[in-house]
Design an enzyme around this catalytic site. Structure first.
Site: not given
Ligand code: SAM
Length: 291
Positions: A155, A31
């Protein structure tokens, strides 16, 4: 010259936040990662142009994705976070000294690195020697886990792109297997308001409620998320989110929060009628539980 960060909440609705500078921009293999500074919301993290968190309101999301389960489960020792690369959920879990182990499975190491450089208010969650980081796809990681976690917190980003697999029946079924007999699953559950978000919310709830006998939903108001009305899933193999809430024990721990209280906890599960109806529509008859 004015600069604005804009995100389409629908094709006809846009949120724009004035930004003074861009602190970080890079493209990982998963991303695009951008971090800005805004006079109103402080630092903002966006992934593929979708706002993930702002310095000013992230406390709401991170407190609400962690504390409701921690106030219900009497003894959560082994915890899994899937996603959460900014560290905010880890920061909130770090307030419980009885937790023995936290595994965090984040697919994109660049999110963690950029958070450590530019988002110290959430990345401080990684300063915890009980945390083990796995740079993997959560969908694959969970397949190999059985009966080992007291609490799983998903999350994640939204149900498209790299996050899509974290909203599938296979994933929720594997979370069920990975939880202990009295385990709890908490997930970022989208929103009931705009059509696209509410369809995603109903799909997630349908799948979760087909697997967990107790699948509830609770809410928080997050100013910078689409419509501001955001939901979380609370699915459990044992504990009820209201009947098993131990307010006294939680208050005794004197956990510092700015949004979560055990009174708000009860209110968060009292959903607007239209939201209840959206949920009931996708619940299997024999799983539709009485309040
Ligand atoms: N915590 C933040 C909030 O306040 O909404 C947003 C969530 S956090 C940034 C979302 C994370 O999920 C991202 O860092 C992304 O890289 C991760 N992510 C997405 N798909 C994933 C997967 N299949 N396995 C592990 N991590 C994943």
């Amino acid at each position: 010259m004015e600069y604005w960060f804009s995100e389409n909440h629908t094709k006809n609705v846009k949120l724009s936040i004035k930004v003074d500078k861009q602190l970080y921009s890079d493209e990982s293999k998963y991303q695009r990662i951008d971090i800005f500074y805004s006079p109103e919301f402080g630092r903002l993290l966006s992934l593929d142009g979708f706002l993930m968190l702002t310095e000013k309101d992230e406390f709401i999301y991170h407190e609400m994705i962690v504390h409701p389960a921690m106030a219900v489960h009497p003894n959560p020792k082994n915890i899994l976070i899937i996603g959460g690369g900014d560290g905010g959920a880890l920061r909130e879990l770090g307030k419980y000294d009885f937790i023995e182990n936290i595994d965090i499975v984040e697919i994109d190491g660049m999110v963690i690195e950029s958070a450590k450089k530019h988002l110290p208010f959430t990345a401080c969650g990684f300063d915890n020697d009980k945390v083990n980081i796995y740079l993997q796809d959560g969908l694959k990681f969970i397949r190999k886990k059985y009966n080992c976690y007291d609490l799983i917190i998903v999350d994640s980003t939204d149900p498209f792109g790299v996050g899509e697999g974290l909203f599938t029946k296979e994933f929720y079924g594997n979370c069920y297997n990975a939880l202990k007999d009295d385990g709890i699953l908490i997930n970022q559950h989208e929103s009931p308001f705009y059509p696209e978000d509410s369809i995603a919310m109903q799909k997630a709830h349908k799948r979760i409620s087909e697997i967990f006998d107790l699948a509830k939903v609770y809410q928080a108001h997050i100013p910078t998320y689409p419509s501001g009305h955001w939901l979380f899933g609370f699915a459990s193999k044992g504990y009820h989110p209201i009947n098993d809430l131990d307010s006294k024990a939680w208050k005794k721990r004197e956990i510092e929060t700015k949004y979560y209280t055990t009174n708000l906890h009860k209110g968060a599960f009292m959903l607007p009628k239209y939201v209840e109806e959206l949920l009931k529509k996708v619940e299997k008859e024999d799983h539709a539980f009485e309040d």
